[in-house]
Design a protein around this motif. Structure first.
Motif, PDB file in Angstrom:
ATOM      1  N   ASP A  47       0.871  -1.167   0.000  1.00 25.75           N
ATOM      2  CA  ASP A  47       0.000   0.000   0.000  1.00 25.75           C
ATOM      3  C   ASP A  47       0.908   1.217   0.000  1.00 25.75           C
ATOM      4  O   ASP A  47       1.566   1.504   1.001  1.00 25.75           O
ATOM      5  CB  ASP A  47      -0.897  -0.001   1.234  1.00 25.75           C
ATOM      6  CG  ASP A  47      -1.885   1.156   1.249  1.00 25.75           C
ATOM      7  OD1 ASP A  47      -2.056   1.819   0.199  1.00 25.75           O
ATOM      8  OD2 ASP A  47      -2.493   1.398   2.313  1.00 25.75           O
ATOM      9  N   GLY A  48       0.991   1.891  -1.154  1.00 24.14           N
ATOM     10  CA  GLY A  48       1.868   3.045  -1.266  1.00 24.14           C
ATOM     11  C   GLY A  48       3.331   2.725  -1.040  1.00 24.14           C
ATOM     12  O   GLY A  48       4.056   3.501  -0.435  1.00 24.14           O
ATOM     13  N   GLY A  49       3.767   1.561  -1.448  1.00 25.25           N
ATOM     14  CA  GLY A  49       5.155   1.172  -1.276  1.00 25.25           C
ATOM     15  C   GLY A  49       5.441   0.475   0.041  1.00 25.25           C
ATOM     16  O   GLY A  49       6.500  -0.120   0.229  1.00 25.25           O
ATOM     17  N   ARG A  50       4.510   0.513   0.976  1.00 22.65           N
ATOM     18  CA  ARG A  50       4.662  -0.128   2.285  1.00 22.65           C
ATOM     19  C   ARG A  50       4.074  -1.541   2.221  1.00 22.65           C
ATOM     20  O   ARG A  50       2.949  -1.730   1.773  1.00 22.65           O
ATOM     21  CB  ARG A  50       3.936   0.699   3.348  1.00 22.65           C
ATOM     22  CG  ARG A  50       4.099   0.188   4.762  1.00 22.65           C
ATOM     23  CD  ARG A  50       3.377   1.101   5.749  1.00 22.65           C
ATOM     24  NE  ARG A  50       1.963   1.211   5.484  1.00 22.65           N
ATOM     25  CZ  ARG A  50       1.035   0.388   5.979  1.00 22.65           C
ATOM     26  NH1 ARG A  50       1.364  -0.596   6.771  1.00 22.65           N
ATOM     27  NH2 ARG A  50      -0.248   0.569   5.674  1.00 22.65           N
ATOM     28  N   ILE A  51       4.822  -2.533   2.671  1.00 27.18           N
ATOM     29  CA  ILE A  51       4.346  -3.916   2.667  1.00 27.18           C
ATOM     30  C   ILE A  51       3.289  -4.089   3.747  1.00 27.18           C
ATOM     31  O   ILE A  51       3.513  -3.757   4.917  1.00 27.18           O
ATOM     32  CB  ILE A  51       5.517  -4.892   2.879  1.00 27.18           C
ATOM     33  CG1 ILE A  51       6.475  -4.805   1.692  1.00 27.18           C
ATOM     34  CG2 ILE A  51       5.006  -6.319   3.085  1.00 27.18           C
ATOM     35  CD1 ILE A  51       7.761  -5.572   1.871  1.00 27.18           C
ATOM     36  N   VAL A  52       2.125  -4.620   3.326  1.00 25.35           N
ATOM     37  CA  VAL A  52       1.025  -4.810   4.271  1.00 25.35           C
ATOM     38  C   VAL A  52       0.684  -6.283   4.482  1.00 25.35           C
ATOM     39  O   VAL A  52      -0.007  -6.622   5.440  1.00 25.35           O
ATOM     40  CB  VAL A  52      -0.236  -4.034   3.836  1.00 25.35           C
ATOM     41  CG1 VAL A  52       0.030  -2.541   3.877  1.00 25.35           C
ATOM     42  CG2 VAL A  52      -0.726  -4.462   2.465  1.00 25.35           C
ATOM     43  N   GLY A  53       1.154  -7.168   3.605  1.00 26.28           N
ATOM     44  CA  GLY A  53       0.854  -8.583   3.779  1.00 26.28           C
ATOM     45  C   GLY A  53       1.382  -9.412   2.627  1.00 26.28           C
ATOM     46  O   GLY A  53       2.033  -8.903   1.716  1.00 26.28           O
ATOM     47  N   VAL A  84       3.978 -10.114   7.360  1.00 22.80           N
ATOM     48  CA  VAL A  84       4.862 -10.917   6.523  1.00 22.80           C
ATOM     49  C   VAL A  84       6.019 -11.393   7.403  1.00 22.80           C
ATOM     50  O   VAL A  84       6.667 -10.579   8.057  1.00 22.80           O
ATOM     51  CB  VAL A  84       5.389 -10.097   5.329  1.00 22.80           C
ATOM     52  CG1 VAL A  84       6.392 -10.900   4.514  1.00 22.80           C
ATOM     53  CG2 VAL A  84       4.238  -9.633   4.456  1.00 22.80           C
ATOM     54  N   GLN A  85       6.219 -12.684   7.436  1.00 21.37           N
ATOM     55  CA  GLN A  85       7.322 -13.243   8.216  1.00 21.37           C
ATOM     56  C   GLN A  85       8.611 -13.103   7.411  1.00 21.37           C
ATOM     57  O   GLN A  85       8.627 -13.428   6.225  1.00 21.37           O
ATOM     58  CB  GLN A  85       7.051 -14.713   8.534  1.00 21.37           C
ATOM     59  CG  GLN A  85       5.782 -14.941   9.325  1.00 21.37           C
ATOM     60  CD  GLN A  85       5.835 -14.282  10.700  1.00 21.37           C
ATOM     61  OE1 GLN A  85       6.788 -14.440  11.443  1.00 21.37           O
ATOM     62  NE2 GLN A  85       4.808 -13.516  11.009  1.00 21.37           N
ATOM     63  N   THR A  86       9.663 -12.633   8.053  1.00 23.77           N
ATOM     64  CA  THR A  86      10.919 -12.386   7.349  1.00 23.77           C
ATOM     65  C   THR A  86      12.092 -13.076   8.025  1.00 23.77           C
ATOM     66  O   THR A  86      12.030 -13.429   9.206  1.00 23.77           O
ATOM     67  CB  THR A  86      11.218 -10.878   7.268  1.00 23.77           C
ATOM     68  OG1 THR A  86      11.380 -10.363   8.603  1.00 23.77           O
ATOM     69  CG2 THR A  86      10.127 -10.122   6.538  1.00 23.77           C
ATOM     70  N   ILE A  87      13.151 -13.220   7.246  1.00 22.87           N
ATOM     71  CA  ILE A  87      14.411 -13.768   7.743  1.00 22.87           C
ATOM     72  C   ILE A  87      15.538 -13.062   6.991  1.00 22.87           C
ATOM     73  O   ILE A  87      15.351 -12.654   5.841  1.00 22.87           O
ATOM     74  CB  ILE A  87      14.478 -15.301   7.540  1.00 22.87           C
ATOM     75  CG1 ILE A  87      15.687 -15.890   8.281  1.00 22.87           C
ATOM     76  CG2 ILE A  87      14.469 -15.677   6.054  1.00 22.87           C
ATOM     77  CD1 ILE A  87      15.627 -17.394   8.439  1.00 22.87           C
ATOM     78  N   GLY A  88      16.660 -12.916   7.627  1.00 21.32           N
ATOM     79  CA  GLY A  88      17.814 -12.299   6.986  1.00 21.32           C
ATOM     80  C   GLY A  88      18.438 -13.231   5.966  1.00 21.32           C
ATOM     81  O   GLY A  88      18.453 -14.449   6.150  1.00 21.32           O
ATOM     82  N   LYS A  89      18.975 -12.659   4.905  1.00 24.50           N
ATOM     83  CA  LYS A  89      19.537 -13.476   3.832  1.00 24.50           C
ATOM     84  C   LYS A  89      20.761 -14.255   4.275  1.00 24.50           C
ATOM     85  O   LYS A  89      21.092 -15.279   3.683  1.00 24.50           O
ATOM     86  CB  LYS A  89      19.846 -12.625   2.600  1.00 24.50           C
ATOM     87  CG  LYS A  89      20.989 -11.657   2.766  1.00 24.50           C
ATOM     88  CD  LYS A  89      21.247 -10.895   1.483  1.00 24.50           C
ATOM     89  CE  LYS A  89      22.509 -10.068   1.594  1.00 24.50           C
ATOM     90  NZ  LYS A  89      22.847  -9.447   0.327  1.00 24.50           N
ATOM     91  N   SER A  90      21.437 -13.822   5.328  1.00 23.71           N
ATOM     92  CA  SER A  90      22.625 -14.530   5.799  1.00 23.71           C
ATOM     93  C   SER A  90      22.332 -15.534   6.911  1.00 23.71           C
ATOM     94  O   SER A  90      23.252 -16.127   7.474  1.00 23.71           O
ATOM     95  CB  SER A  90      23.698 -13.528   6.249  1.00 23.71           C
ATOM     96  OG  SER A  90      23.194 -12.720   7.297  1.00 23.71           O
ATOM     97  N   ALA A  91      21.051 -15.760   7.192  1.00 27.07           N
ATOM     98  CA  ALA A  91      20.676 -16.765   8.188  1.00 27.07           C
ATOM     99  C   ALA A  91      20.902 -18.167   7.617  1.00 27.07           C
ATOM    100  O   ALA A  91      20.834 -18.376   6.404  1.00 27.07           O
ATOM    101  CB  ALA A  91      19.208 -16.598   8.578  1.00 27.07           C
ATOM    102  N   ALA A  92      21.157 -19.117   8.493  1.00 26.48           N
ATOM    103  CA  ALA A  92      21.328 -20.503   8.070  1.00 26.48           C
ATOM    104  C   ALA A  92      20.000 -21.071   7.587  1.00 26.48           C
ATOM    105  O   ALA A  92      18.935 -20.724   8.109  1.00 26.48           O
ATOM    106  CB  ALA A  92      21.853 -21.347   9.224  1.00 26.48           C
ATOM    107  N   VAL A  93      20.047 -21.931   6.600  1.00 24.52           N
ATOM    108  CA  VAL A  93      18.845 -22.566   6.055  1.00 24.52           C
ATOM    109  C   VAL A  93      18.075 -23.290   7.162  1.00 24.52           C
ATOM    110  O   VAL A  93      16.843 -23.270   7.186  1.00 24.52           O
ATOM    111  CB  VAL A  93      19.222 -23.535   4.904  1.00 24.52           C
ATOM    112  CG1 VAL A  93      18.046 -24.409   4.523  1.00 24.52           C
ATOM    113  CG2 VAL A  93      19.727 -22.750   3.705  1.00 24.52           C
ATOM    114  N   GLU A  94      18.782 -23.900   8.092  1.00 22.14           N
ATOM    115  CA  GLU A  94      18.135 -24.618   9.185  1.00 22.14           C
ATOM    116  C   GLU A  94      17.271 -23.687  10.033  1.00 22.14           C
ATOM    117  O   GLU A  94      16.222 -24.087  10.535  1.00 22.14           O
ATOM    118  CB  GLU A  94      19.183 -25.312  10.068  1.00 22.14           C
ATOM    119  CG  GLU A  94      19.871 -26.477   9.401  1.00 22.14           C
ATOM    120  CD  GLU A  94      20.985 -26.080   8.420  1.00 22.14           C
ATOM    121  OE1 GLU A  94      21.349 -24.880   8.332  1.00 22.14           O
ATOM    122  OE2 GLU A  94      21.473 -26.969   7.717  1.00 22.14           O
TER     123      GLU A  94
END
Length: 150
Positions: A47-53, A84-94
């Motif tokens: 919504d206007g560039g802001r992630i809402v879901g 929206v659930q997020t994770i950092g790109k450098s996190a381990a796959v596990e």
């Protein structure tokens, strides 16, 4: 028995960079058509560039199809998953796998160091990764092939 490398795989190694987003005021039908056109299983709603879901195929199946709803009249925001659930790109796959299993989710948005979403990791990505990393055959291989077919 595994073919593990010395260092653990990172989310950025298995994520899809094919990220699709759309306006939050779209209908469920428009989102289903977009997913089909782009060959993805989720759309980030903004919504206007802001992630809402996030809207996933599962959201569509459970909240429109299973309820015999009219996709063209159903707002995407009414059936989206949030936050929206997020994770950092450098996190381990596990770590990603545990987050997904514990949360009962199949999509994790991947963030860079600036909190910008740069990709998506899905249950399919995890299955593909597992299939490549493990030395499996027989029934175990068949299970993985069902989860991810190339």
């Amino acid at each position: 028995m595994s073919k593990r490398a010395d260092k653990p795989a990172l989310v950025q190694d298995i994520m899809s960079k094919k990220l699709v987003s759309a306006d939050a005021d779209s209908s469920a039908r428009e989102m289903a058509q977009l997913m089909a056109e782009k060959g993805v299983s989720s759309v980030i709603l903004k919504d206007g560039g802001r992630i809402v879901g996030i809207l996933t195929e599962r959201d569509l199946a459970r909240n429109v199809c299973a309820k015999d709803g009219r996709a063209s009249k159903t707002p995407a925001t009414a059936i989206m998953s949030m936050p929206v659930q997020t994770i950092g790109k450098s996190a381990a796959v596990e770590v990603a796998a545990k987050m997904m299993a514990d949360g009962g989710i199949r999509h994790l948005a991947v963030e860079d160091g600036k909190k910008t979403i740069v990709g998506m990791v899905t249950a399919t990505d995890l299955a593909r990764h597992l299939r490549k990393r493990l030395d499996v055959s027989g029934p175990e291989l068949e299970i993985l092939e069902v989860l991810y077919w190339d």
